[in-house]
Design a protein around this motif. Structure first.
Motif, PDB file in Angstrom:
ATOM      1  N   VAL B 338       3.138  60.092  -2.239  1.00 56.42           N
ATOM      2  CA  VAL B 338       3.922  59.104  -1.495  1.00 56.42           C
ATOM      3  C   VAL B 338       4.051  57.825  -2.328  1.00 56.42           C
ATOM      4  O   VAL B 338       3.044  57.264  -2.762  1.00 56.42           O
ATOM      5  N   ILE B 339       5.304  57.404  -2.561  1.00 60.96           N
ATOM      6  CA  ILE B 339       5.543  56.107  -3.200  1.00 60.96           C
ATOM      7  C   ILE B 339       5.730  55.098  -2.071  1.00 60.96           C
ATOM      8  O   ILE B 339       6.707  55.160  -1.326  1.00 60.96           O
ATOM      9  N   SER B 340       4.766  54.203  -1.952  1.00 60.86           N
ATOM     10  CA  SER B 340       4.834  53.246  -0.854  1.00 60.86           C
ATOM     11  C   SER B 340       5.856  52.158  -1.158  1.00 60.86           C
ATOM     12  O   SER B 340       5.856  51.566  -2.238  1.00 60.86           O
ATOM     13  N   LEU B 341       6.746  51.903  -0.195  1.00 54.63           N
ATOM     14  CA  LEU B 341       7.675  50.772  -0.324  1.00 54.63           C
ATOM     15  C   LEU B 341       7.157  49.598   0.510  1.00 54.63           C
ATOM     16  O   LEU B 341       7.922  48.856   1.111  1.00 54.63           O
ATOM     17  N   LYS B 342       5.838  49.458   0.558  1.00 56.69           N
ATOM     18  CA  LYS B 342       5.215  48.399   1.349  1.00 56.69           C
ATOM     19  C   LYS B 342       4.235  47.591   0.500  1.00 56.69           C
ATOM     20  O   LYS B 342       3.050  47.518   0.801  1.00 56.69           O
ATOM     21  N   PRO B 343       4.706  46.995  -0.583  1.00 54.40           N
ATOM     22  CA  PRO B 343       3.786  46.192  -1.384  1.00 54.40           C
ATOM     23  C   PRO B 343       3.374  44.947  -0.612  1.00 54.40           C
ATOM     24  O   PRO B 343       4.058  44.559   0.351  1.00 54.40           O
ATOM     25  N   LYS B 344       2.315  44.349  -1.053  1.00 53.87           N
ATOM     26  CA  LYS B 344       1.843  43.113  -0.415  1.00 53.87           C
ATOM     27  C   LYS B 344       2.972  42.075  -0.412  1.00 53.87           C
ATOM     28  O   LYS B 344       3.552  41.772  -1.456  1.00 53.87           O
ATOM     29  N   GLY B 345       3.293  41.584   0.760  1.00 55.72           N
ATOM     30  CA  GLY B 345       4.322  40.554   0.879  1.00 55.72           C
ATOM     31  C   GLY B 345       5.749  41.053   0.755  1.00 55.72           C
ATOM     32  O   GLY B 345       6.683  40.262   0.759  1.00 55.72           O
ATOM     33  N   GLY B 346       5.930  42.371   0.642  1.00 58.69           N
ATOM     34  CA  GLY B 346       7.274  42.917   0.438  1.00 58.69           C
ATOM     35  C   GLY B 346       8.018  43.156   1.735  1.00 58.69           C
ATOM     36  O   GLY B 346       7.492  42.969   2.832  1.00 58.69           O
ATOM     37  N   VAL B 347       9.261  43.577   1.598  1.00 60.06           N
ATOM     38  CA  VAL B 347      10.082  43.926   2.753  1.00 60.06           C
ATOM     39  C   VAL B 347       9.986  45.437   2.951  1.00 60.06           C
ATOM     40  O   VAL B 347      10.391  46.190   2.069  1.00 60.06           O
ATOM     41  N   PRO B 348       9.436  45.904   4.064  1.00 62.67           N
ATOM     42  CA  PRO B 348       9.251  47.339   4.246  1.00 62.67           C
ATOM     43  C   PRO B 348      10.549  48.127   4.042  1.00 62.67           C
ATOM     44  O   PRO B 348      11.575  47.809   4.644  1.00 62.67           O
ATOM     45  N   GLY B 349      10.471  49.111   3.164  1.00 61.40           N
ATOM     46  CA  GLY B 349      11.624  49.988   2.956  1.00 61.40           C
ATOM     47  C   GLY B 349      12.619  49.504   1.918  1.00 61.40           C
ATOM     48  O   GLY B 349      13.528  50.239   1.557  1.00 61.40           O
ATOM     49  N   ASP B 350      12.468  48.286   1.424  1.00 59.87           N
ATOM     50  CA  ASP B 350      13.408  47.792   0.418  1.00 59.87           C
ATOM     51  C   ASP B 350      13.044  48.310  -0.970  1.00 59.87           C
ATOM     52  O   ASP B 350      11.862  48.426  -1.309  1.00 59.87           O
ATOM     53  N   ALA B 351      14.077  48.605  -1.747  1.00 63.29           N
ATOM     54  CA  ALA B 351      13.864  48.955  -3.156  1.00 63.29           C
ATOM     55  C   ALA B 351      15.027  48.382  -3.951  1.00 63.29           C
ATOM     56  O   ALA B 351      16.173  48.445  -3.505  1.00 63.29           O
ATOM     57  N   THR B 352      14.729  47.830  -5.112  1.00 62.61           N
ATOM     58  CA  THR B 352      15.790  47.301  -5.963  1.00 62.61           C
ATOM     59  C   THR B 352      16.440  48.440  -6.742  1.00 62.61           C
ATOM     60  O   THR B 352      15.893  49.555  -6.820  1.00 62.61           O
ATOM     61  N   GLU B 434       3.558  39.210   6.651  1.00 60.66           N
ATOM     62  CA  GLU B 434       2.284  38.535   6.920  1.00 60.66           C
ATOM     63  C   GLU B 434       1.165  39.557   7.123  1.00 60.66           C
ATOM     64  O   GLU B 434       0.028  39.352   6.675  1.00 60.66           O
ATOM     65  N   ILE B 435       1.485  40.659   7.780  1.00 61.67           N
ATOM     66  CA  ILE B 435       0.463  41.696   7.987  1.00 61.67           C
ATOM     67  C   ILE B 435       0.024  42.277   6.646  1.00 61.67           C
ATOM     68  O   ILE B 435      -1.178  42.446   6.397  1.00 61.67           O
ATOM     69  N   THR B 436       1.002  42.563   5.770  1.00 57.42           N
ATOM     70  CA  THR B 436       0.618  43.173   4.490  1.00 57.42           C
ATOM     71  C   THR B 436      -0.205  42.199   3.653  1.00 57.42           C
ATOM     72  O   THR B 436      -1.023  42.620   2.846  1.00 57.42           O
ATOM     73  N   GLU B 437       0.016  40.906   3.842  1.00 56.73           N
ATOM     74  CA  GLU B 437      -0.782  39.922   3.101  1.00 56.73           C
ATOM     75  C   GLU B 437      -2.172  39.766   3.721  1.00 56.73           C
ATOM     76  O   GLU B 437      -3.180  39.733   3.025  1.00 56.73           O
ATOM     77  N   ARG B 438      -2.202  39.703   5.039  1.00 56.00           N
ATOM     78  CA  ARG B 438      -3.474  39.507   5.733  1.00 56.00           C
ATOM     79  C   ARG B 438      -4.430  40.675   5.479  1.00 56.00           C
ATOM     80  O   ARG B 438      -5.626  40.492   5.336  1.00 56.00           O
ATOM     81  N   PHE B 439      -3.883  41.876   5.422  1.00 53.48           N
ATOM     82  CA  PHE B 439      -4.733  43.069   5.263  1.00 53.48           C
ATOM     83  C   PHE B 439      -4.569  43.687   3.869  1.00 53.48           C
ATOM     84  O   PHE B 439      -4.607  44.891   3.725  1.00 53.48           O
ATOM     85  N   ALA B 440      -4.361  42.848   2.879  1.00 57.33           N
ATOM     86  CA  ALA B 440      -4.071  43.370   1.535  1.00 57.33           C
ATOM     87  C   ALA B 440      -5.290  44.016   0.882  1.00 57.33           C
ATOM     88  O   ALA B 440      -5.159  44.947   0.088  1.00 57.33           O
ATOM     89  N   GLU B 441      -6.465  43.534   1.207  1.00 56.12           N
ATOM     90  CA  GLU B 441      -7.694  43.994   0.561  1.00 56.12           C
ATOM     91  C   GLU B 441      -7.839  45.516   0.687  1.00 56.12           C
ATOM     92  O   GLU B 441      -7.980  46.062   1.798  1.00 56.12           O
ATOM     93  N   PRO B 442      -7.776  46.230  -0.447  1.00 60.12           N
ATOM     94  CA  PRO B 442      -7.751  47.697  -0.398  1.00 60.12           C
ATOM     95  C   PRO B 442      -8.993  48.323   0.243  1.00 60.12           C
ATOM     96  O   PRO B 442      -8.878  49.325   0.947  1.00 60.12           O
ATOM     97  N   VAL B 443     -10.161  47.736  -0.009  1.00 66.21           N
ATOM     98  CA  VAL B 443     -11.386  48.310   0.559  1.00 66.21           C
ATOM     99  C   VAL B 443     -11.346  48.190   2.083  1.00 66.21           C
ATOM    100  O   VAL B 443     -11.643  49.138   2.816  1.00 66.21           O
ATOM    101  N   LEU B 444     -10.928  47.034   2.554  1.00 66.91           N
ATOM    102  CA  LEU B 444     -10.810  46.820   4.001  1.00 66.91           C
ATOM    103  C   LEU B 444      -9.805  47.804   4.612  1.00 66.91           C
ATOM    104  O   LEU B 444     -10.053  48.396   5.660  1.00 66.91           O
ATOM    105  N   GLN B 445      -8.692  48.003   3.915  1.00 62.56           N
ATOM    106  CA  GLN B 445      -7.666  48.910   4.436  1.00 62.56           C
ATOM    107  C   GLN B 445      -8.199  50.322   4.617  1.00 62.56           C
ATOM    108  O   GLN B 445      -7.951  50.969   5.627  1.00 62.56           O
ATOM    109  N   GLU B 446      -8.933  50.772   3.617  1.00 58.68           N
ATOM    110  CA  GLU B 446      -9.484  52.131   3.725  1.00 58.68           C
ATOM    111  C   GLU B 446     -10.546  52.204   4.814  1.00 58.68           C
ATOM    112  O   GLU B 446     -10.683  53.208   5.502  1.00 58.68           O
ATOM    113  N   GLN B 447     -11.274  51.087   4.950  1.00 56.74           N
ATOM    114  CA  GLN B 447     -12.303  51.039   5.990  1.00 56.74           C
ATOM    115  C   GLN B 447     -11.653  51.115   7.386  1.00 56.74           C
ATOM    116  O   GLN B 447     -12.134  51.815   8.268  1.00 56.74           O
TER     117      GLN B 447
END
Lengths: 167, 551, 118
Positions: B338-352, B434-447
């Motif tokens: 899966v190539i995530s189109l949800k980078p930290k602070g990005g627009v979900p689903g956008d690709a250049t 804001e959600i992707t920034e608030r929960f950016a920490e990868p360890v927390l996300q997996e937790q």
């Protein structure tokens, strides 16, 4: 109101008789569905060709007993976006109606091939609409699409048939 | 993948010419806006808050590298250098000019794509499981059926002016990744008696203003009868669906008002009336289409790749990406990435445009030139050798496309909201960012583990908020944006509609509330529990209260 | 927003281009500051009717009135947040006043992979 047949504007020789007024001899008459039962038999006997104008929620099966005696069925399109008439036409044809089928009201030229495909022979539109969408638009619309994927609808060339013939 | 034959090509080209003529007639006034609107919508063209928007179909979510590259070229040539992948496997271009749209449609036709019926009150782009054909839990590939339905529904003479839009979704797997219970028609490939393939048919599901889970109309419709059965459902709906109120015009309302039993009986009656056409066996056409979807020649590979194991050991970030963003493939030694189109602070689903080209290159190099679009607004590479994963990851990472968050908390689904949409009552994207920034920490996300956050900027629910573990609905309240939260939604086979929590939150408060809820869950979860499991164990009211803990 | 604002301007979308436009003294303009301002219900109705003429003339689509207030420089600014976003002509998360193609839509990479020696 302008009538379109085979892409051309043609004269309409049907009329809608006012209730209670005697019909002109030999006139081709369109009756509302509610008047069919009471008046049609006498009029047919008197030599009139009789058609019926139904509403959008009429069950096509209700017309089945009349198929042999009706020369025209008129299906209304109150708005271009109201596509119930397409299903009514399809069902009338599949039930075996072979007379003229007319779409009346607000159909636009871009819907013409859809209407033809569902079994309509003629389209009746308002004067105002005919002014904006004159005859050439309907002729052009008739040739905009030459292929259709669906079977059981006319008159476009069917892709499945063509595909298999090419194999 | 399916390839157009001469007839498909001619059909799409004629449709483009027809639309070109319609645009010309609109500009002369021969068509007024009321007449033109349904015609442009049937070619995917909306008028939005700032500009026109063109929605292009990616039928059943399958895309070739070549097609992806063309989407990137269109983004650069006619738009502002990017596109937005949607929850219904479409891509939207946000800034086209009306006069350019026929040219864009021609460019799409060059790569066997179109925008036909991506909007309007007609049968929309047919969607499917993004892992179709490769998922380990699959009974049969649903895409041939998707192509059959795409063709059958294209410019349908009878069903192009329905009471309202009509969406069909397909899956051939046990797990439902196509949200079939929330579609107007949902089809699941199943094995009947004697191993014969057929479809379980669901109808009347939907989100929007009145969310409903569909009803099962039939346990089994044999393959040969599928189009007739769908036709019967469509005819009943076209004749009887409400046209007096657009909010009550979807088939779900017809089924609800009529009752499931009556609806089923009527469909069966209509189905019985439609004669089987012996000259046009569906199986024959389906078999022709199926040949295009024959499984590729997979190499005989060991189930475990040594190279992969080594690379994971040496690179914890790569190991995380593999752990989070890959899925089980039916062929040993292969994987779904899966190539995530949800980078930290990005627009979900956008690709250049550039990103689309990188993804196309990645597909050419490592996924047999094929890509998929998922309902989660991500891109999927369906056929990656496990031994190629490290090279793929490096390529994606260089382009900023290696976010390790598939199905985690920052994999937020979001509609465009008021930043683009004329119907929106509030913004969605800034909340998602804001959600992707608030929960950016990868360890927390997996937790935190698997969790679906879905945001819609209005009641129409394009962001599928009703089926998020946490759903966020943006509304207007006393002249300001307000966000209402629902909990417990589920888009899968265990379908559930989220339950509304209490009063809404202002834009500044909504992510804080979610953070409170997440911390509450982390504190109360039992070993190995997912958010969903904890939610069901503790119950709605306990979880809901956590949102408001500091109020 | 129950109460009608004192001042209104007329907006629509440009038929051919799609962007939002405002009815000014010399026709339609993309700059809402150049919009004609109606100060009474009668003037609003008149202004809207003027806009409708161009809708019928296939120049614009979707004509409607927008409530505005004058800012410190005396220019009309919308009152409602939707219309505030609309006059910016770009998404709210794009830096103002860049209306051109954004250089970068989002940060490159998610930061986690860049410390690794490959």
């Amino acid at each position: 109101m302008p009538l379109i047949k085979d892409g051309h504007f043609v004269a309409d020789d049907w009329s809608r008789p006012v209730e209670g007024e005697p019909a002109v001899a030999g006139a081709k008459l369109i009756l509302a569905f509610a008047r069919l039962e009471a008046e049609a038999s006498d009029l047919i006997e008197a030599g009139h060709a009789v058609g019926v104008e139904i509403t959008n929620d009429t069950d096509p099966a209700a017309l089945e007993p009349w198929f042999d005696r009706l020369a025209l069925i008129v299906v209304p399109f109150p708005r271009a976006a109201d596509g119930r008439g397409f299903s009514i036409a399809t069902r009338l044809r599949r039930l075996g109606y072979r007379g003229e089928l007319r779409a009346s009201g607000h159909l636009i030229a871009d819907q013409y091939t859809l209407a033809r495909s569902c079994g309509f022979d003629t389209v009746e539109i308002s004067d105002a609409q005919a002014a904006r969408q004159p005859e050439p638009h309907w002729l052009e619309a008739e040739h905009a699409m030459s292929l259709a994927y669906q079977r059981g609808y006319g008159p476009l060339r069917n892709i499945l048939g063509a595909r298999w013939a090419a194999q | 993948m399916y390839r157009y034959d001469e007839f498909d090509t001619q059909f799409v080209r004629e449709r483009v010419s027809q639309f070109r003529g319609q645009v010309e007639r609109r500009l002369t006034g021969a068509l007024n806006e009321d007449e033109f609107r349904p015609l442009r919508l049937m070619n995917g063209l909306y008028l939005q808050l700032h500009a026109y928007m063109l929605r292009v179909a990616i039928p059943y979510g399958t895309l070739s590298a070549h097609q992806m590259r063309q989407l990137g070229a269109i983004a650069d040539k006619y738009d502002r250098g990017y596109g937005h992948f949607t929850t219904r496997q479409n891509i939207q271009f946000n800034w086209p000019k009306l006069k350019d749209v026929p040219d864009i449609l021609d460019d799409l036709a060059d790569v066997e794509m179109h925008a036909i019926q991506t909007s309007g009150n007609c049968i929309r782009n047919v969607t499917a499981d993004p892992y179709a054909g490769v998922a380990a839990d699959e009974i049969a590939d649903p895409r041939p059926t998707g192509e059959l339905l795409r063709q059958w529904s294209s410019n349908h003479p009878e069903f192009s002016f329905l009471p309202r839009k009509f969406k069909i979704a397909l899956t051939g797997a046990r797990a439902d990744r196509a949200v079939i219970k929330f579609h107007d028609i949902g089809l699941r490939l199943v094995e009947g008696e004697g191993g014969q393939l057929g479809y379980e048919v669901w109808a009347g599901g939907g989100l929007g203003r009145t969310p409903m889970i569909g009803i099962k109309v039939r346990d089994f419709v044999p393959t040969a009868d599928l189009l007739r059965y769908v036709e019967a459902i469509m005819r009943v709906y076209n004749a009887e669906g409400r046209r007096d109120n657009k909010y009550k015009a979807r088939i779900k309302i017809l089924i609800h008002e009529k009752g499931g039993e009556d609806f089923r009986a009527e469909v069966e009656q209509e189905f019985a009336r439609i004669a089987h056409d012996p000259a046009a066996p569906v199986e024959k056409e389906l078999a022709r289409i199926q040949a295009f979807f024959a499984p590729p020649a997979y190499e005989a590979l060991p189930a475990e790749s040594e190279a992969l194991a080594k690379a994971k050991l040496a690179n914890p970030n790569f190991a995380r990406w593999v752990r989070v963003n890959t899925r089980a493939h039916k062929a040993p030694g292969y994987t779904i990435a899966v190539i995530s189109l949800k980078p930290k602070g990005g627009v979900p689903g956008d690709a250049t445009g550039d990103e689309m080209r990188v993804m196309a290159d990645a597909a050419d190099a490592y996924s047999m030139s094929e890509l998929r679009v998922s309902a989660e607004q991500n891109i999927v590479l369906p056929n990656v050798k496990a031994s190629d994963l490290f090279a793929l990851w490096q390529m994606l990472d260089r382009a900023g496309l290696a976010s390790s968050n598939a199905e985690l908390i920052s994999d937020v689904v979001s509609c465009p909201g008021m930043d683009y949409c004329a119907l929106a009552t509030a913004r969605s994207i800034p909340i998602a960012q804001e959600i992707t920034e608030r929960f950016a920490e990868p360890v927390l996300q997996e937790q935190i583990g698997p969790i679906r956050i879905k945001i819609s900027g209005c009641i129409n629910a394009c962001g599928h908020h009703h089926v998020g573990d946490i759903g966020i609905l943006g509304l207007e309240k006393t002249g300001a944006e307000a966000y209402q939260i629902t909990l417990g939604g589920d888009p899968t086979e265990s379908a559930a509609i989220g339950e509304r929590s209490g009063p809404g939150f202002p834009a500044e408060g909504v992510v804080d509330a979610i953070e409170r809820l997440i911390h509450f869950y982390l504190g109360r979860r039992e070993d190995g529990e997912t958010f969903k499991q904890t939610y069901h164990r503790l119950g709605h009211s306990v979880m809901k209260d956590a949102l408001y803990a500091s109020h | 927003m129950a109460k009608r604002a004192e001042l209104q301007i007329v907006t629509a979308n440009h038929l051919l281009e799609g962007h939002s436009v405002f009815l000014g003294e010399d026709g339609w303009t993309a700059d809402h500051h150049a919009a004609r301002i109606a100060a009474t219900p009668e003037e609003s109705a008149e202004l809207e009717a003027l806009g409708r003429v161009d809708e019928a003339g296939n120049i614009v689509v979707g004509v409607y009135l927008v409530d505005v207030a004058l800012d410190a420089s005396g220019d009309p600014e919308p009152i409602h947040y939707r219309e505030k976003m609309r006059v910016r002509a770009i998404p709210s998360f794009w830096p103002d006043p860049v209306k051109a193609r954004p250089q970068s839509l989002r940060p490159r990479g998610d930061g986690e992979a860049h410390h690794v020696s490959l």
